[in-house]
Design a protein around this motif. Sequence first.
Motif, short mmCIF file in Angstrom:
data_model
loop_
_atom_site.label_atom_id
_atom_site.label_comp_id
_atom_site.label_asym_id
_atom_site.label_seq_id
_atom_site.Cartn_x
_atom_site.Cartn_y
_atom_site.Cartn_z
N ASN A 1 0.86 -1.18 0.00
CA ASN A 1 0.00 0.00 0.00
C ASN A 1 0.90 1.24 0.00
OD1 ASN A 1 -1.45 2.29 1.38
ND2 ASN A 1 -3.14 0.82 1.28
N HIS A 2 0.65 2.14 -0.94
CA HIS A 2 1.48 3.34 -1.09
C HIS A 2 1.57 4.15 0.22
CE1 HIS A 2 3.24 6.73 -3.30
NE2 HIS A 2 2.44 7.52 -2.60
N LEU A 3 0.47 4.23 0.95
CA LEU A 3 0.46 5.00 2.20
C LEU A 3 1.32 4.33 3.26
CD1 LEU A 3 -3.26 6.08 2.38
CD2 LEU A 3 -1.29 7.43 1.72
N GLY B 1 3.95 2.70 2.59
CA GLY B 1 5.30 3.08 2.18
C GLY B 1 5.70 4.41 2.79
N HIS B 2 4.82 5.42 2.64
CA HIS B 2 5.13 6.74 3.22
C HIS B 2 5.33 6.62 4.74
CE1 HIS B 2 4.96 9.54 -0.07
NE2 HIS B 2 3.75 9.17 -0.46
N LEU B 3 4.45 5.85 5.39
CA LEU B 3 4.50 5.75 6.86
C LEU B 3 5.80 5.15 7.37
CD1 LEU B 3 0.98 4.54 8.10
CD2 LEU B 3 2.23 6.57 8.86
N VAL C 1 1.09 13.30 4.63
CA VAL C 1 0.58 14.48 3.91
C VAL C 1 1.17 14.51 2.51
CG1 VAL C 1 -0.19 16.14 5.63
CG2 VAL C 1 2.24 15.72 5.39
N SER C 2 0.33 14.25 1.52
CA SER C 2 0.84 14.21 0.15
C SER C 2 -0.15 14.89 -0.78
CB SER C 2 1.06 12.75 -0.26
OG SER C 2 -0.19 12.13 -0.44
N GLY C 3 0.08 14.71 -2.08
CA GLY C 3 -0.82 15.31 -3.06
C GLY C 3 -2.20 14.67 -3.05
N THR D 1 9.04 12.57 -0.50
CA THR D 1 8.34 12.54 -1.79
C THR D 1 8.34 11.09 -2.31
OG1 THR D 1 10.40 13.23 -2.79
CG2 THR D 1 8.79 14.95 -2.40
N ASP D 2 7.52 10.86 -3.34
CA ASP D 2 7.35 9.48 -3.81
C ASP D 2 8.67 8.84 -4.23
OD1 ASP D 2 4.69 9.53 -3.29
OD2 ASP D 2 4.03 9.72 -5.37
N ASN D 3 8.87 7.62 -3.78
CA ASN D 3 10.07 6.86 -4.12
C ASN D 3 9.75 5.38 -3.95
OD1 ASN D 3 11.22 5.85 -1.31
ND2 ASN D 3 10.45 7.92 -1.01
ZN ZN Z 1 2.91 9.58 -2.26
#
Ligand code: ZN
Length: 333
Positions: A110-112, A114-116, A135-137, A301-303
């Motif tokens: 899950n992309h979120l 990943g951020h977490l 907090v993203s786009g 940022t996205d990676n």
């Molecule tokens: Zn993102």
Amino acid sequence: MKILAIETSCDETAAAIVEDGRRSLADVVSTQIEIHRRWGGVVPELASRNHVVQVMPVVDEALARAGVGPDALDAIAVTSGPGLVGALLVGVQAAKALAAAWEKPLVRVNHLEGHLVAAFLSEAPPTFPYLGLVVSGGHTSLYAARGFGDYQLLGQTRDDAAGEAFDKGGKLLGLPYPGGVAIDRLAKEGDPAAIRFPKAIVKGADLDFSFSGLKTALLLHVKKHGVPEGKGLADLCASYQEAIVRALVEKAFRAARRLQLDRLVLAGGVAANSRLRAAAVAKAAEYEGMSVSLPPVRLCTDNAAMIAVAGTQAFLRGERAGPELNADPAWRL
Ligand code: ZN
Ligand code: KG4
């Protein structure tokens, strides 16, 4: 253990190789910002088409930079949601094809998440439990993170995401896409108290966010006064940014206090915002024992490295995805 991760959920084509879920051996990001800039935002169809062109070169580049061949990989992880469906599909299909060709296990991420967990790649990784502000786009969410794979959603935006508020605000002010970056830069010369924007309050659910009223307030301000130049523009940017940051910091610390979590981890593209970073650190200083983790901008940022971190843990838990894996554009964490 080495995991290759692929991320194509929005406008970045990314691949990374991460060792033991902690050390990034290669972290390649091909951004499409220049392609979408002339349209003032991400055009989903253009994003998908460019992912098709970029995904294999980016994977090859990651392997080359890490100095490993496919044989050295233990598994492949891929973002399968949430995000733009056409964009996600490119990464998912590429990952499935490589997993089949190289006979490697596949895990979905899950992309979120990943951020977490991106902060685990930083020099001072956090420890569980912590409060994660993503907090993203596309997202503005507060999570209690108690362990890998163990997240409780505490609050989220009712309308626009914080990054959207930045980007739409930037567009209104005639700034280049992405507006968040431009506003952050201009705001440095401005007075955050110059214009008082309304506070984003959501009745009934006090850990939820709402940014659409703020965007309307900016629109009304611009209709009435026009788009200023020079110092006036800097003041407007600083004041608008301040309203977004105030809402984020206030709710994050409210959630932390309520759940008695003494660590706050910022994540997502908007966590790159210099004012948000400074305000979170300043607010934490008011509370005994409270710490804030600010991952380097590259990890915010996205990676794909962050996808590899989550993917490694999912792999260790025994999760596997099969050839039927599909994009899940609205996957809730
Ligand atoms: Zn993102
Ligand atoms: O996490 P991300 O790279 O992609 C998504 O998953 O959405 O976040 C992109 C968002 C954009 O809205 C961009 O304007 C915002 O992050 N952003 C910033 C800054 N850098 C990126 N917003 C405010 N200040 C920044 N310095």
